[in-house]
Design a protein around this motif. Structure first.
Motif, mmCIF file in Angstrom:
data_model
loop_
_atom_site.group_PDB
_atom_site.id
_atom_site.type_symbol
_atom_site.label_atom_id
_atom_site.label_comp_id
_atom_site.label_asym_id
_atom_site.label_seq_id
_atom_site.Cartn_x
_atom_site.Cartn_y
_atom_site.Cartn_z
ATOM 1 N N ARG A 38 -10.914 15.190 -6.490
ATOM 2 C CA ARG A 38 -10.451 14.245 -5.484
ATOM 3 C C ARG A 38 -9.882 15.007 -4.300
ATOM 4 O O ARG A 38 -9.413 16.135 -4.414
ATOM 5 N N SER A 90 -4.472 8.215 -4.732
ATOM 6 C CA SER A 90 -5.407 7.806 -3.686
ATOM 7 C C SER A 90 -6.160 8.992 -3.117
ATOM 8 O O SER A 90 -5.611 10.096 -3.007
ATOM 9 N N VAL A 92 -10.517 10.388 -1.917
ATOM 10 C CA VAL A 92 -11.946 10.282 -2.177
ATOM 11 C C VAL A 92 -12.235 11.073 -3.450
ATOM 12 O O VAL A 92 -11.873 12.248 -3.548
ATOM 13 N N THR A 117 -16.409 8.549 -3.600
ATOM 14 C CA THR A 117 -16.036 7.138 -3.616
ATOM 15 C C THR A 117 -14.539 7.034 -3.369
ATOM 16 O O THR A 117 -13.757 7.806 -3.919
ATOM 17 N N GLN A 118 -14.152 6.098 -2.529
ATOM 18 C CA GLN A 118 -12.753 5.977 -2.114
ATOM 19 C C GLN A 118 -11.939 5.221 -3.160
ATOM 20 O O GLN A 118 -12.346 4.147 -3.628
ATOM 21 N N THR A 120 -8.040 3.777 -3.437
ATOM 22 C CA THR A 120 -6.793 3.542 -2.726
ATOM 23 C C THR A 120 -5.853 2.767 -3.631
ATOM 24 O O THR A 120 -6.204 1.695 -4.124
#
Length: 123
Positions: A38, A90, A92, A117-118, A120
């Motif tokens: 990430r 949080s 990507v 993929t994001q 949040t």
């Protein structure tokens, strides 16, 4: 050509959960380690979790006990179950695979990345 396609990101409240999925396709002979990384804004990409072909796992200290990585070798997929999410989770999320393309040649592994993929997590 090899493709890694992620899915499952989104917006969730703190304490919630998400499940990320990544499917590898193409001229793949076999996949060694699959992993999730990430990257938060302004920060370096970091390893979240990894899993070997035989199922040995490794986790970042920050996610131990909350995240679970698993894979389906027959389907060339890797999952990341994320529970008790925190705002600091949080970013990507990228799928990563270390694999042999077309045939088995020791030392000729290739690294592939998904598009990201994001995720949040709101407080």
């Amino acid at each position: 050509q090899v493709l890694l396609v992620e899915s499952g990101g989104g917006l969730v409240q703190a304490g919630g959960f998400l499940r990320l999925s990544c499917a590898a396709s193409g001229n793949i002979y076999s996949i060694n380690t699959m992993a999730w990384y990430r990257q938060a804004p302004g920060k370096q990409r970091e390893l979240v979790a990894s899993i070997t072909f035989r199922g040995s796992t490794n986790y970042a200290d920050s996610v131990k006990g909350r995240f679970t990585i698993s894979r389906d070798n027959a389907r060339s997929t890797v999952l990341l179950q994320m529970n008790s999410l925190k705002p600091e989770d949080s970013g990507v999320y990228y799928c990563n695979a270390d694999l042999y393309v077309g045939s088995y040649l020791p030392g000729d592994e290739h690294i592939y990345w998904g598009q990201g993929t994001q995720v949040t997590v709101s407080s």
